[in-house]
Design an enzyme around this catalytic site. Sequence first.
Site, mmCIF file in Angstrom:
data_model
loop_
_atom_site.group_PDB
_atom_site.id
_atom_site.type_symbol
_atom_site.label_atom_id
_atom_site.label_comp_id
_atom_site.label_asym_id
_atom_site.label_seq_id
_atom_site.Cartn_x
_atom_site.Cartn_y
_atom_site.Cartn_z
ATOM 1 N N SER A 1 0.683 -1.091 0.000
ATOM 2 C CA SER A 1 -0.105 -0.069 -0.055
ATOM 3 C C SER A 1 0.907 1.127 0.082
ATOM 4 C CB SER A 1 -0.826 0.086 1.246
ATOM 5 O OG SER A 1 -1.416 1.142 1.330
ATOM 6 N N ARG A 2 0.888 2.113 -0.993
ATOM 7 C CA ARG A 2 1.801 3.229 -1.379
ATOM 8 C C ARG A 2 1.453 4.326 -0.336
ATOM 9 N NH1 ARG A 2 2.046 2.844 -7.702
ATOM 10 N NH2 ARG A 2 1.924 0.386 -7.348
ATOM 11 N N VAL A 3 0.326 4.372 0.246
ATOM 12 C CA VAL A 3 -0.269 5.352 1.083
ATOM 13 C C VAL A 3 0.107 5.126 2.398
ATOM 14 C CG1 VAL A 3 -2.086 6.565 2.007
ATOM 15 C CG2 VAL A 3 -2.092 6.130 -0.469
#
Lengths: 516, 184
Positions: free
Chosen positions: A376-378
Amino acid sequence: MAEVRPDEISAILRKQLSGFENEMDVYDVGTVLQVGDGIARVYGLSKVMASELVEFPNDVFGMVLNLDEDSVGCVLFGESTLVKEGDMVKRTKRVASMPVGEAMLGRVITPLGKPIDGKGDIQTEKYSPIERKALGVVQRQPVKEALQTGITAIDAMIPIGRGQRELIIGDRQTGKTAIAIDTIINQKTTHTAEAKSLGINPVFCIYVAIGQKSSTVAQVVAKLQESGAMEYTTVIAATASDPAPLQFIAPYSGATLGEYFRDSGRHALVIYDDLSKQAAAYRELSLLLRRPPGREAYPGDVFYLHSRLLERASKLSDELGGGSLTALPIIETQQGDVSAYIPTNVISITDGQIYLLGSLFNAGIRPAIDVGISVSRVGGNAQIKAMRKVAGTLKLDLAQYRELESFAKFGSDLDKSTQRTLAKGARLVELLKQGQYAPAPIEKQVVSIYLGTNGYLDSIDISDVKRFEKEVLEYIEVKYNSIFETIKKEKQISDETNAAIKKAADEFLSVFKKNA
Amino acid sequence: MTDHKVSLRYATSLLDSSIERKNLDTVIKDMEFVFSILHREKELAIALKSPVIKPKTKSSILSDIFQTRISEETMNFILFVVNKNREDLLLNISKKFLELKDEYLGILNIEISAPYDFSDDQKELIKKKFENTFNKIILMTFVINKDLIGGFVAKVTDTMYDASVKHQLELLRKQFLHGNVSLN
């Protein structure tokens, strides 16, 4: 029985008719040149706009997609057998749009907003265009609130934030839809009074079914109803028997409905199940419209097809009300091939992916999430502090476990520390297993993972891990409920809470071992 | 689909060259004649379309018919079209040409359908009305269509001016079905 006089009826009829205007009507028309395969070529309609809705006879509607020098290419949203060559086509002067509003909640609709659940008309006041441009940079702010899926493995390691786009990808029969449905069901907690007091805003859900079997959609709706999730959910269905144009616009309709909630300062979650079928539908109509085919016969703008859709997911700035639209697109891969055209496109557009593996699923590890390549890049911003603290080492532990697992298969003698890593890893994998339709609240997730990463499971048999988890959570709930309450309220683990969990866990562990 | 583009290209070039040579009036008369013949004689159209008949035969057929009746320029144009193997599009070309010259000369064709025939006074009234609206020379054709029940429908290029009873009833039907409906 009450008497109804004939003149009374005629008075009512006259009243109904009195509002009817008797003036000349001016409209633009064209003639159908060619029709078939859900596509119509129309001569005339000289001032028509791209993606405008046009009306064919027999109440069939179409959307203009191609504006050529001498003709107009339309896709039909109804039966193409009802349209003949030479028929008159009328402009409606509005781009394809759908009704939006609160009344949509709890309903099953077509991508054009017509109800198909047999519960009667939907009373809405507003129409929104199906294709809308995504918001710009100024209107947005970084994703910062958590969207709890209720699935421990995801909330701990691949956290999803409100306004994020997280792809769920995997072969058929790996539990992609199950994750999406569990997430919808878990949003029920955000609609309670307790959530309100804790400052958690409700999340409205939209489930878009594209090219699926009608029976599957009916099953999903029944499951949502059963768990009371339908109250805050709209299901948009373009099933396998619907014409390709409807399947093509279905996700955009979902985004439009989600934007309605977002723009009024609320939070929405939209699930596109699945985008590979939408791409196939778009390929079908592109080829019929004679657009040139590219890789895998998809048209050149298939990237834009998905990027403009997913770009509509956003977290609004506080000036605009701070609403959000979270998107969970689903992609089905063939034989685990993530490097096919559509999967790579969507992976590159989204803010991370949850990768599901058939082999894990069959080995009984469900949800079958491959922790190694799921990201998850966030990430961290969308997690509460407590979870970030306890899950910090989880991903690392599991990575080490998988690395050693392949060596351990050779059966050679292993040193103590390797054995320890293997034992811990196996227990963590066991801990992250979770049943379907059984979302876990965040405070329980935090405690479970705390126990796992702090070695409380190491002395327990692998087969007993799930039982231990269940019982210890019950024990804490009955005896030390304040632990859960403080985690919920403070959203972090203070030193006191830390000590309290330790005490409770030690107490229970000794009891558990005695009984074992 | 390509037919349309090809016809448009031939028709445009004929119009341009006749304007250049200042013989537009003769060419218009010729093309009107060609159009009426091709439109009326289905057998001729079939012969022109047939791939079995050789281009040479086709050009001699067309010369026999038109040679004495139309100007030399137009005849040359027809033979040129046959030479380019586009003889089957001759009808389309002549039709497109007549449309283009209307546009060039500022003429607007209006087709009016009504369930009954208008009186000359009424026709004049309608013509005046449209002339004032569009500021163009109006050419009207009248069609009788009993289906309309009453009123009339005027078709100006792609736009319909619908004042027929049939359309009003259709709107009424929709109003009853959906609760409300507005005129476009």
